[in-house]
Design a protein around this motif. Structure first.
Motif, PDB file in Angstrom:
ATOM      1  N   VAL A 260      48.864  16.146  12.550  1.00  0.00           N
ATOM      2  CA  VAL A 260      49.052  17.959  12.832  1.00  0.00           C
ATOM      3  C   VAL A 260      47.427  18.200  12.598  1.00  0.00           C
ATOM      4  O   VAL A 260      47.251  16.895  11.761  1.00  0.00           O
ATOM      5  N   GLY A 261      46.311  18.732  12.885  1.00  0.00           N
ATOM      6  CA  GLY A 261      44.942  18.138  12.297  1.00  0.00           C
ATOM      7  C   GLY A 261      44.508  18.226  10.176  1.00  0.00           C
ATOM      8  O   GLY A 261      45.136  19.132   9.798  1.00  0.00           O
ATOM      9  N   CYS A 262      44.308  16.979  10.123  1.00  0.00           N
ATOM     10  CA  CYS A 262      44.097  16.897   8.396  1.00  0.00           C
ATOM     11  C   CYS A 262      42.317  16.886   8.352  1.00  0.00           C
ATOM     12  O   CYS A 262      41.429  16.399   9.141  1.00  0.00           O
ATOM     13  N   SER A 263      42.509  17.347   7.427  1.00  0.00           N
ATOM     14  CA  SER A 263      40.411  17.134   6.219  1.00  0.00           C
ATOM     15  C   SER A 263      40.419  16.007   5.829  1.00  0.00           C
ATOM     16  O   SER A 263      41.834  15.332   5.780  1.00  0.00           O
TER      17      SER A 263
ATOM     18  N   PRO B  51      53.715   9.106  -1.456  1.00  0.00           N
ATOM     19  CA  PRO B  51      52.351   8.901  -0.826  1.00  0.00           C
ATOM     20  C   PRO B  51      51.367   8.257  -1.859  1.00  0.00           C
ATOM     21  O   PRO B  51      51.395   9.006  -2.614  1.00  0.00           O
TER      22      PRO B  51
ATOM     23  N   ALA C 222      48.331   9.068  -1.573  1.00  0.00           N
ATOM     24  CA  ALA C 222      47.723  10.447  -2.179  1.00  0.00           C
ATOM     25  C   ALA C 222      48.424  10.986  -2.833  1.00  0.00           C
ATOM     26  O   ALA C 222      47.290  11.613  -4.061  1.00  0.00           O
ATOM     27  N   ASP C 223      49.255  11.058  -3.280  1.00  0.00           N
ATOM     28  CA  ASP C 223      49.989  11.910  -4.482  1.00  0.00           C
ATOM     29  C   ASP C 223      50.148  11.238  -5.784  1.00  0.00           C
ATOM     30  O   ASP C 223      49.497  11.548  -6.762  1.00  0.00           O
TER      31      ASP C 223
ATOM     32  N   ASN D 189      50.484  25.510  -0.255  1.00  0.00           N
ATOM     33  CA  ASN D 189      50.419  24.426   0.739  1.00  0.00           C
ATOM     34  C   ASN D 189      51.254  24.726   2.279  1.00  0.00           C
ATOM     35  O   ASN D 189      51.883  25.972   2.099  1.00  0.00           O
TER      36      ASN D 189
ATOM     37  N   ILE E 121      55.435  16.224   6.616  1.00  0.00           N
ATOM     38  CA  ILE E 121      53.692  16.581   5.622  1.00  0.00           C
ATOM     39  C   ILE E 121      54.042  17.113   4.706  1.00  0.00           C
ATOM     40  O   ILE E 121      54.211  18.562   4.838  1.00  0.00           O
ATOM     41  N   GLU E 122      53.665  16.873   3.513  1.00  0.00           N
ATOM     42  CA  GLU E 122      53.310  17.482   2.234  1.00  0.00           C
ATOM     43  C   GLU E 122      52.355  18.526   2.523  1.00  0.00           C
ATOM     44  O   GLU E 122      53.019  20.262   2.202  1.00  0.00           O
ATOM     45  N   ASP E 123      51.312  18.679   2.977  1.00  0.00           N
ATOM     46  CA  ASP E 123      50.575  19.508   3.032  1.00  0.00           C
ATOM     47  C   ASP E 123      49.581  19.166   4.261  1.00  0.00           C
ATOM     48  O   ASP E 123      49.009  18.190   4.314  1.00  0.00           O
ATOM     49  N   VAL E 124      49.089  20.012   5.430  1.00  0.00           N
ATOM     50  CA  VAL E 124      48.740  19.724   6.285  1.00  0.00           C
ATOM     51  C   VAL E 124      46.947  19.668   5.971  1.00  0.00           C
ATOM     52  O   VAL E 124      46.353  19.256   6.995  1.00  0.00           O
ATOM     53  N   GLY E 125      46.794  20.132   4.636  1.00  0.00           N
ATOM     54  CA  GLY E 125      45.126  20.122   4.260  1.00  0.00           C
ATOM     55  C   GLY E 125      44.669  18.345   4.330  1.00  0.00           C
ATOM     56  O   GLY E 125      43.771  17.986   5.225  1.00  0.00           O
TER      57      GLY E 125
ATOM     58  N   VAL F 220      49.156  12.766   3.523  1.00  0.00           N
ATOM     59  CA  VAL F 220      50.410  13.131   1.911  1.00  0.00           C
ATOM     60  C   VAL F 220      51.726  12.755   3.114  1.00  0.00           C
ATOM     61  O   VAL F 220      52.564  14.305   2.750  1.00  0.00           O
TER      62      VAL F 220
END
Lengths: 140, 385
Positions: free
Chosen positions: A25-28, A122, A124-125, B310, B337-341, B345
């Motif tokens: 899924v597209g992520c920044s 993760p 990042a968290d 989220n 996926i906790e957040d697609v941004g 994550v």
């Protein structure tokens, strides 16, 4: 900001190829999530730690109950979330010092059982939590 | 033969009971049996309208004749048949688990090893006339790791409900505590669509649910609230609603759709609302003896105090192979996926599960799972009454 490098990447590549395609899924490129307790509690701590068998009112393993915004903050920092509330004897966070914070050590499994034991956070968290601690671990 | 089988069962039950402090596990339905055994509906083999817990008389026959390599699937191996107004059952599971999640104690970074009880539930279903019934699931509550608070009641009931249902096919209404009809409802609670999708262990809410179940389709609508004492986690919203629709297209293909909204106490949880929706599909390849299953959900979780929303994604893709009678092998890939941004994550996992049903009532499971920073292997022994 990264206090410790991620380690122990498991033998995942071949088995996870199909799964990774599910997550395409597209992520920044950057993490723009708010490094605030309200975000961390609602999206990371409560879903990951406050399950019915662990740190919730149903079980409260090791006396830890993290299934509320204010109660979880008090239990993590030892400080009351709101003026007038009683502090606790437990303190898993050293404001301004992520590396010395027991919470971070447990999330990475350093000299400790790694938490959560079933599905580690993760990286990042963990870094987001470190950012919150570095900024003073406020109730925000 | 019956006596011998019964004795073996009782010995196993005693071993579980003597050696282990028992813990409940969530619904133990196997959605792999839909289509692959010829069953169209979950409630052909289960009492509950959407499957799970107590199996029906037909389910007991299927467990012996179609799924296992023989035996008598009846209650107590057929030694005693309860009267028509009463149905009894139970599930006992013990597990041996090796879990490496990257911990270190000095120079020691060896995997953690646990032998623990997984499930000890007894099921009772009373018929009250031809249309009303009551179902009660009672289990001993324990924990695999750590210690519980002293005031936690060790005995719990994760399901208990009253139901109006004139016939197995047609309309129904039920009220009480039960797992909501939503998505695939896999038995493996570490699966992301359960663990992160509001259907983790003990996340059964109190609900009023109704719908229609037929061979060609089924739909379920539910409104729910949380058990204020026991129910915690994502599934236990202060108030919520869920909808699930499933359409059977012939005997090989199923397509379903689901949606859910959960409202929380913003002050307590830090979030005020989660909205989730998605699709479910199953396809049975008769010649290859392969069943494919998939679920995909997208959700939005608003966190007012942080002024942030989220966007979550949950995905499951699995294939089950039935090489010979009594053996079922499932491979699956999953992601949450906790957040697609932001990047990085996701909780992405692959799993392989081998289930062996040597005789009716008995099951041996080998389950391996790999995540980014962790892996686990579990052997599980399962006996149902």
């Amino acid at each position: 900001m990264q206090i410790a490098t991620s380690r122990h990447r498991g033998p995942k590549v071949a088995l996870l190829v199909a799964a990774l395609s599910l997550g395409a899924v597209g992520c920044s490129e950057t993490d723009e999530r708010p490094a605030t307790w309200s975000y961390i509690s609602a999206t990371i701590i409560q879903p990951s730690c406050a399950t019915s068998r662990c740190h919730s009112r149903g079980s409260a393993v090791f006396g830890l109950q993290l299934d509320s915004l204010e109660g979880g903050y008090t239990q993590m920092t030892g400080s009351p979330a709101i003026v007038g509330q009683a502090p606790t004897g437990q303190n898993f966070v050293v404001p301004g010092d992520p590396a010395s914070s027991r919470l971070v050590q447990m999330l990475r499994g350093i000299e400790s059982e790694r938490m959560p034991p079933d599905s580690p956070l993760p990286e990042a968290d963990i870094e987001l939590i470190e950012t919150w601690i570095l900024a003073g671990a406020r109730f925000n | 033969m019956r006596a011998a089988a019964m004795l073996r069962g009782l010995v196993l039950v005693a071993a579980f009971g003597a050696g282990l402090a028992l813990a409940p596990r969530a619904a133990s339905a196997y959605p792999q049996f839909q289509l692959s055994t010829g069953a169209q509906r979950c409630n052909q083999c289960h009492i509950a309208p959407a499957g799970g817990t107590l199996i029906s008389g037909y389910g007991r026959e299927e467990a012996a004749d179609t799924i296992s390599r023989g035996g008598d699937g009846g209650f107590l191996h057929g030694a005693w048949t309860p009267p028509d107004w009463l149905q009894l059952g139970g599930d006992l599971r013990g597990a041996f688990l090796v879990n490496d999640n990257g911990r270190t104690f000095g120079d020691d970074s060896s995997p953690a090893v646990h032998a623990f009880p997984m499930q000890a539930d007894l099921y009772t279903h009373f018929k009250m006339g031809s249309q009303l019934s009551a179902t009660i699931v009672l289990g001993y509550r324990g924990t695999a790791r750590g210690q519980q608070a002293a005031d936690v009641d060790p005995v719990g009931s994760r399901e208990h409900y009253l139901m109006w249902r004139p016939k197995p096919q047609g309309p129904y209404v039920r009220a009480g505590r039960f797992l909501l009809p939503y998505g695939l409802r896999l038995a493996e609670h570490p699966s992301v669509v359960r663990r992160w999708g509001g259907q983790n262990v003990n996340e059964e809410p109190y609900a009023l649910s109704g719908g229609v179940v037929k061979n060609e389709y089924e739909w379920h609508l539910s409104v729910h609230t949380a058990d204020p004492v026991r129910c915690t986690g994502l599934g236990c919203a202060d108030f919520g609603a869920a909808a699930y629709y499933e359409r059977r297209m012939g005997e090989k293909f199923i397509l379903g759709a689901q949606a859910r909204i959960a409202l929380y106490d913003e002050v307590v949880r830090g979030q005020d609302m989660t909205m989730t929706g998605g699709l479910v599909a199953k396809y049975w390849a008769e010649g290859a003896k392969l069943l494919f299953m998939a679920q995909a959900d997208y959700g939005r979780k608003s966190i007012p105090m942080a002024d942030y929303t989220n966007q979550e994604v949950l995905g499951y893709l699995g294939a089950t192979w039935f090489p010979v009678k009594g053996i079922m092998i499932t491979g699956a890939a999953e992601t949450f996926i906790e957040d697609v941004g932001p990047p990085g994550v996701d909780r992405t996992a692959g799993s392989l599960e081998i289930q062996y049903f040597p005789k009716a009532h008995f099951e041996l499971i080998g389950y391996g799972r790999v995540e980014a920073d962790a892996w686990l292997y579990m052997t599980q022994l399962h006996y149902y009454l």
